[in-house]
Design an enzyme around this catalytic site. Structure first.
Site, PDB file in Angstrom:
ATOM      1  N   GLU A  95       2.194  -2.545  -5.172  1.00 45.58           N
ATOM      2  CA  GLU A  95       1.965  -1.134  -4.837  1.00 45.58           C
ATOM      3  C   GLU A  95       3.210  -0.496  -4.222  1.00 45.58           C
ATOM      4  OE1 GLU A  95      -1.571   0.472  -3.064  1.00 45.58           O
ATOM      5  OE2 GLU A  95      -2.842  -1.015  -4.044  1.00 45.58           O
TER       6      GLU A  95
ATOM      7  N   ASP B 288       0.818  -1.210   0.000  1.00 48.08           N
ATOM      8  CA  ASP B 288       0.000   0.000   0.000  1.00 48.08           C
ATOM      9  C   ASP B 288       0.852   1.261   0.000  1.00 48.08           C
ATOM     10  OD1 ASP B 288      -2.306   1.497  -0.018  1.00 48.08           O
ATOM     11  OD2 ASP B 288      -2.668   1.352   2.141  1.00 48.08           O
TER      12      ASP B 288
ATOM     13  N   ASP C 252      -1.217  -9.725  -5.342  1.00 44.96           N
ATOM     14  CA  ASP C 252      -2.549  -9.204  -5.077  1.00 44.96           C
ATOM     15  C   ASP C 252      -3.372  -9.414  -6.339  1.00 44.96           C
ATOM     16  OD1 ASP C 252      -4.840  -7.818  -4.506  1.00 44.96           O
ATOM     17  OD2 ASP C 252      -3.885  -5.852  -4.301  1.00 44.96           O
TER      18      ASP C 252
END
Length: 416
Positions: A207, A177, A317
């Protein structure tokens, strides 16, 4: 503007930076990171009426007191020697350095480790700053490697290097993130803390932004880091230099992606075993289901095309829902979902869980298995999935988790 992995649009205010970032260790490690005393606090010193330490009474009532004090002191010395050995083992320093840091931090191991790993520079966190501004303002010169265990000395100071277990391979996949700039440095330090404690051989990240990538390069010098791109946000693969030999790397674009997603692949060798490692961040949100399924088909095709002599491990992911896997015909013969292969352990089912993880401050509850690991054995199978667990489930000092995703740590047995 990059879309987030959420079911609906959210407006998340930026969290305030913590004044003094402190790493949160995984719960299972906290017991051994406490200092003297059962509660981890320094032992209290009794004071007399004037506030000075109370004097020992002499006379017949003090018979045996010197022996008791000597026994107590011996126990304290033994405990502190153990703390010094633990500090030296985690940091790769010697016991003299360990004693210095521990003494300055009241013999509390976790506080001493945070003091040792403290970085003078802080990654700025305003949400409106661009990643290029972050890079220009970040100073990484003071960073210390959190993961270099190759030079760790034993508590006896013999300088021996730790024995490598060739019968075991560990892999961590984690969407970190990086697009959430709030508390960025503290969250990155939390991820590095997990790397230091669990020392995975292979790490898949999603990310990642440029400041995060530079931060990892400065801190995790015992890893080779391969990025899937250079702009905006991207994936990365980290390989333990002492165990994993990089042979080849490749980036496969997703032609119709509107979110700049791709598939990052590396060919490696671990202890004579050939592996094909892949990571990706498939298209986000329910609205992009069709594109996500197209990307999944590309991934599965690449897995099938890999040399039969290689074990293939894909992790990332995926943003997948089970019905989407079914719509593309399921996983091909010979390709396993590791979670399903391990009999669907409930403790690591939900890797994106707004019920347990409040980083997004979501007003809804959503629990999904977005992060997945696929596995295809080599023609002469030598590697077998053994277990999997979630990572990053302890809050940091800032009151947030390392990421809105849990990390997924997988262990594999190597049949020698």
């Amino acid at each position: 503007r990059v879309r987030r992995d959420v079911e609906s649009e959210l407006c998340v205010p930026a969290a305030a930076q913590a004044q003094t970032p402190v790493m949160s260790e995984p719960q299972s490690k906290r017991a051994r990171l406490s200092g003297p005393g059962d509660d981890g606090a320094p032992e209290a010193q009794h004071e007399g009426p004037s506030g000075a330490p109370a004097a020992q009474h002499e006379g017949s009532s003090g018979q045996g007191a010197p022996a008791a004090r000597e026994e107590e002191e011996e126990g304290r010395r033994g405990q502190r020697e153990g703390l010094c050995a633990e500090f030296a083992d985690v940091t790769g320093t010697d016991e003299a350095v360990a004693q210095c840091y521990l003494a300055e931090n009241e013999w509390l191991l976790e506080r001493a480790l945070n003091s040792y790993f403290e970085t003078p520079a802080q990654l700025p966190s305003p949400v409106m700053e661009s990643t290029s501004q972050l890079v220009q303002r970040a100073d990484f010169q003071g960073c210390i490697d959190l993961t270099d265990t190759d030079s760790v000395q034993t508590s006896k100071g013999d300088g021996a290097q730790p024995q490598v277990d060739e019968s075991h391979i560990s892999l961590l996949t984690w969407n970190v993130d990086g697009l959430d700039l709030a508390n960025l440095q503290e969250r990155a330090r939390g991820v590095c803390s997990c790397l230091a404690l669990y020392n995975p051989d292979i790490v898949f990240l999603q990310e990642v932004i440029e400041p995060y990538y530079l931060y990892l390069k400065k801190r995790a010098v015992s890893y080779t880091i391969i990025s899937g791109d250079e702009d905006d946000y991207y994936t990365a693969i980290m390989l333990k230099k002492s165990r994993v030999k990089l042979l080849k790397q490749e980036i496969t674009p997703y032609p119709t992606s509107s979110m700049k997603r791709n598939l990052l692949t590396v060919q490696v060798n671990i202890a004579g075993n050939e592996l094909c490692l892949m990571t990706s961040h498939l298209e986000s949100t329910k609205a992009h289901s069709q594109e996500r399924m197209k990307q999944l088909e590309i991934v599965l095709k690449k897995i099938k095309e890999a040399p039969e002599s290689a074990t293939v491990i894909f992790g990332g992911d995926t943003n997948l829902r089970d019905q989407e896997v079914a719509k593309v015909g399921g996983l091909p013969a010979g390709v396993l979902d590791v979670w399903e292969f391990l009999n669907k352990p409930e403790h690591c089912q939900y890797t994106w869980d707004t019920k347990a993880n409040n980083n997004l401050k979501a007003r809804y509850t959503c629990r999904l298995r977005f992060d997945r690991v696929f596995f295809r054995t080599a023609s002469e199978g030598q590697i077998v999935p053994q277990q999997m667990t979630l990572m990053g489930q302890d809050k940091l000092d800032c009151g947030r988790f390392c990421s809105d995703h849990w990390g997924l740590l997988c262990d594999f047995d190597v049949i020698l």
